[in-house]
Design a protein around this motif. Sequence first.
Motif, PDB file in Angstrom:
ATOM      1  N   ARG A  47     -54.513  12.562   3.060  1.00  0.00           N
ATOM      2  CA  ARG A  47     -54.648  12.185   4.461  1.00  0.00           C
ATOM      3  C   ARG A  47     -54.009  13.217   5.378  1.00  0.00           C
ATOM      4  O   ARG A  47     -53.225  14.057   4.953  1.00  0.00           O
ATOM      5  CB  ARG A  47     -54.016  10.823   4.696  1.00  0.00           C
ATOM      6  CG  ARG A  47     -54.714   9.705   3.948  1.00  0.00           C
ATOM      7  CD  ARG A  47     -54.146   8.356   4.354  1.00  0.00           C
ATOM      8  NE  ARG A  47     -54.813   7.276   3.661  1.00  0.00           N
ATOM      9  CZ  ARG A  47     -54.566   5.979   3.870  1.00  0.00           C
ATOM     10  NH1 ARG A  47     -53.635   5.629   4.753  1.00  0.00           N
ATOM     11  NH2 ARG A  47     -55.236   5.049   3.205  1.00  0.00           N
ATOM     12  N   CYS A  48     -54.346  13.112   6.668  1.00  0.00           N
ATOM     13  CA  CYS A  48     -53.906  14.097   7.671  1.00  0.00           C
ATOM     14  C   CYS A  48     -52.586  13.667   8.311  1.00  0.00           C
ATOM     15  O   CYS A  48     -52.257  12.475   8.363  1.00  0.00           O
ATOM     16  CB  CYS A  48     -54.973  14.251   8.760  1.00  0.00           C
ATOM     17  SG  CYS A  48     -56.603  14.686   8.125  1.00  0.00           S
ATOM     18  N   PRO A  49     -51.815  14.611   8.866  1.00  0.00           N
ATOM     19  CA  PRO A  49     -50.636  14.244   9.664  1.00  0.00           C
ATOM     20  C   PRO A  49     -51.048  13.460  10.905  1.00  0.00           C
ATOM     21  O   PRO A  49     -52.162  13.598  11.417  1.00  0.00           O
ATOM     22  CB  PRO A  49     -50.027  15.597  10.025  1.00  0.00           C
ATOM     23  CG  PRO A  49     -50.553  16.542   9.003  1.00  0.00           C
ATOM     24  CD  PRO A  49     -51.929  16.060   8.669  1.00  0.00           C
ATOM     25  N   GLU A  50     -50.118  12.653  11.427  1.00  0.00           N
ATOM     26  CA  GLU A  50     -50.394  11.806  12.584  1.00  0.00           C
ATOM     27  C   GLU A  50     -49.380  12.091  13.697  1.00  0.00           C
ATOM     28  O   GLU A  50     -48.323  12.657  13.469  1.00  0.00           O
ATOM     29  CB  GLU A  50     -50.323  10.327  12.186  1.00  0.00           C
ATOM     30  CG  GLU A  50     -51.335   9.920  11.135  1.00  0.00           C
ATOM     31  CD  GLU A  50     -51.194   8.458  10.739  1.00  0.00           C
ATOM     32  OE1 GLU A  50     -50.279   7.784  11.273  1.00  0.00           O
ATOM     33  OE2 GLU A  50     -51.992   7.998   9.895  1.00  0.00           O
ATOM     34  N   ASN A  51     -49.761  11.651  14.903  1.00  0.00           N
ATOM     35  CA  ASN A  51     -48.892  11.776  16.084  1.00  0.00           C
ATOM     36  C   ASN A  51     -48.409  13.219  16.294  1.00  0.00           C
ATOM     37  O   ASN A  51     -47.220  13.485  16.453  1.00  0.00           O
ATOM     38  CB  ASN A  51     -47.690  10.842  15.973  1.00  0.00           C
ATOM     39  CG  ASN A  51     -48.080   9.389  15.840  1.00  0.00           C
ATOM     40  OD1 ASN A  51     -49.083   8.951  16.409  1.00  0.00           O
ATOM     41  ND2 ASN A  51     -47.310   8.635  15.075  1.00  0.00           N
ATOM     42  N   VAL A  52     -49.331  14.127  16.315  1.00  0.00           N
ATOM     43  CA  VAL A  52     -49.004  15.533  16.504  1.00  0.00           C
ATOM     44  C   VAL A  52     -48.734  15.773  17.996  1.00  0.00           C
ATOM     45  O   VAL A  52     -49.540  15.380  18.857  1.00  0.00           O
ATOM     46  CB  VAL A  52     -50.134  16.436  15.998  1.00  0.00           C
ATOM     47  CG1 VAL A  52     -49.779  17.908  16.199  1.00  0.00           C
ATOM     48  CG2 VAL A  52     -50.424  16.154  14.531  1.00  0.00           C
ATOM     49  N   SER A  53     -47.624  16.427  18.319  1.00  0.00           N
ATOM     50  CA  SER A  53     -47.247  16.705  19.707  1.00  0.00           C
ATOM     51  C   SER A  53     -46.381  17.959  19.744  1.00  0.00           C
ATOM     52  O   SER A  53     -45.909  18.437  18.710  1.00  0.00           O
ATOM     53  CB  SER A  53     -46.508  15.525  20.336  1.00  0.00           C
ATOM     54  OG  SER A  53     -45.304  15.275  19.628  1.00  0.00           O
ATOM     55  N   VAL A  54     -46.174  18.455  20.975  1.00  0.00           N
ATOM     56  CA  VAL A  54     -45.350  19.648  21.188  1.00  0.00           C
ATOM     57  C   VAL A  54     -44.141  19.250  22.017  1.00  0.00           C
ATOM     58  O   VAL A  54     -44.279  18.707  23.120  1.00  0.00           O
ATOM     59  CB  VAL A  54     -46.136  20.765  21.882  1.00  0.00           C
ATOM     60  CG1 VAL A  54     -45.249  21.987  22.087  1.00  0.00           C
ATOM     61  CG2 VAL A  54     -47.365  21.144  21.069  1.00  0.00           C
ATOM     62  N   ASP A  55     -42.942  19.520  21.497  1.00  0.00           N
ATOM     63  CA  ASP A  55     -41.683  19.314  22.219  1.00  0.00           C
ATOM     64  C   ASP A  55     -41.265  20.666  22.778  1.00  0.00           C
ATOM     65  O   ASP A  55     -40.905  21.577  22.019  1.00  0.00           O
ATOM     66  CB  ASP A  55     -40.626  18.759  21.269  1.00  0.00           C
ATOM     67  CG  ASP A  55     -39.349  18.401  22.000  1.00  0.00           C
ATOM     68  OD1 ASP A  55     -39.336  18.475  23.238  1.00  0.00           O
ATOM     69  OD2 ASP A  55     -38.351  18.062  21.322  1.00  0.00           O
ATOM     70  N   SER A  56     -41.294  20.809  24.114  1.00  0.00           N
ATOM     71  CA  SER A  56     -41.089  22.131  24.710  1.00  0.00           C
ATOM     72  C   SER A  56     -40.116  22.041  25.874  1.00  0.00           C
ATOM     73  O   SER A  56     -40.037  21.031  26.581  1.00  0.00           O
ATOM     74  CB  SER A  56     -42.420  22.704  25.207  1.00  0.00           C
ATOM     75  OG  SER A  56     -43.005  21.823  26.161  1.00  0.00           O
TER      76      SER A  56
END
Length: 383
Positions: free
Chosen positions: A25-34
């Motif tokens: 399965r794929c990773p979930e809740n992908v986001s960028v902390d910047s």
Amino acid sequence: MTALCCLGVCFVLLLKVSAGFGDLRCPENVSVDSLNTRYVLRWDWPHETTANQTVTFTAQYIAEFRSRKAKHDKLWRSVCVNNSEHRCDFTRAELHYQGLYLLRVRANTSQQSSSWVQIGFCPDKQAALGPPSSVKLNAVKEDLEVTITDPLSSNNQSMKTLLDNNLSYLIQYWRRSEGPQTAKVLLTPNNVATLIDLDRQTWYCVRVQSRYEYYDKNSVFSDTHCARTKGQMPYWQIFLFFMASLLLCFLLALLLCFCFYKMFRLLKNTFWPAIQLPEHIQELWLNDSEKPQLLSPASPESVCEPLVMVNAVLDEVEAMDEQSVNAEEQDSSAHSRTGSSDSGVYSTEEDSCHRSTTHTDLQMSSKKHRAQLHDGTLMELCV
């Protein structure tokens, strides 16, 4: 026969493809902390795997305009390969602040790989803006001068240059006794600002916020800094401080005097008591040969002698008694000469009796009065 062999090869390839991409399965809740130019890609992977499988992750990026090319798969650049953490730091990739990029991540095992999860990222629009890196206060007469240092990028570069000088600052300032709820504000694009219309000799607190108007981005406030304004103190404050100091000094002096008086009394009562021994006793103690010897309480000898203190009143009473006796004797003799001319013997006897009786009464009266006076002055002196 040849056709059957081709079909068998295709079936084997399909099995490998399904084994490589279909199960993981794929990773979930992908986001960028910047923040400024620090970018960290984060994701979740709550799925379960078998005990003999270790899941790692691979993260890549590409410029958005390059992804439009036909053969763009080879243009992706890997930042994290077989990373066991659920994060990947893209800061070292040095993405252009005003560029547009595509970021993607997938899960890997020793036999399988999941499909890619892809998101778009524009630092200029999506990256958070940090507060000023430094704020300093300097009192200039009755005003406060605020010196602001721009927020810095990962390469210690001013963010104002990356934002095309569209960076401004919101300054909040208030009296330290009031709190930030009653703060006044000042918006300025400069790195040096002066706060005016302040009270003299008063503490003020300041905090600063970075603002980027183009995308309406505001940073958190910086740390609070406080400073005191200068200028001449008002006369009423000077008078108030003077009176308070005078009162404090007076109370301190009063306390010191009271302590000195108590100490003096204690020393005086200890070394020079108010009650002194009689002079004849002091003479006995000064004369070594006549010092009294201490006797045991069981000694049969008498250790006390009566001490009679005769007052001057006793002498006056005795003188008055003598005068009274003399007057009575004179009256008696005169009466005996004039009143009894017939019988000399009878008169003489009567006069003698009367004189003796009167004299005896006066003596008894004098002794009684003297005893009453002596009762109050008799005491025993133990030697």
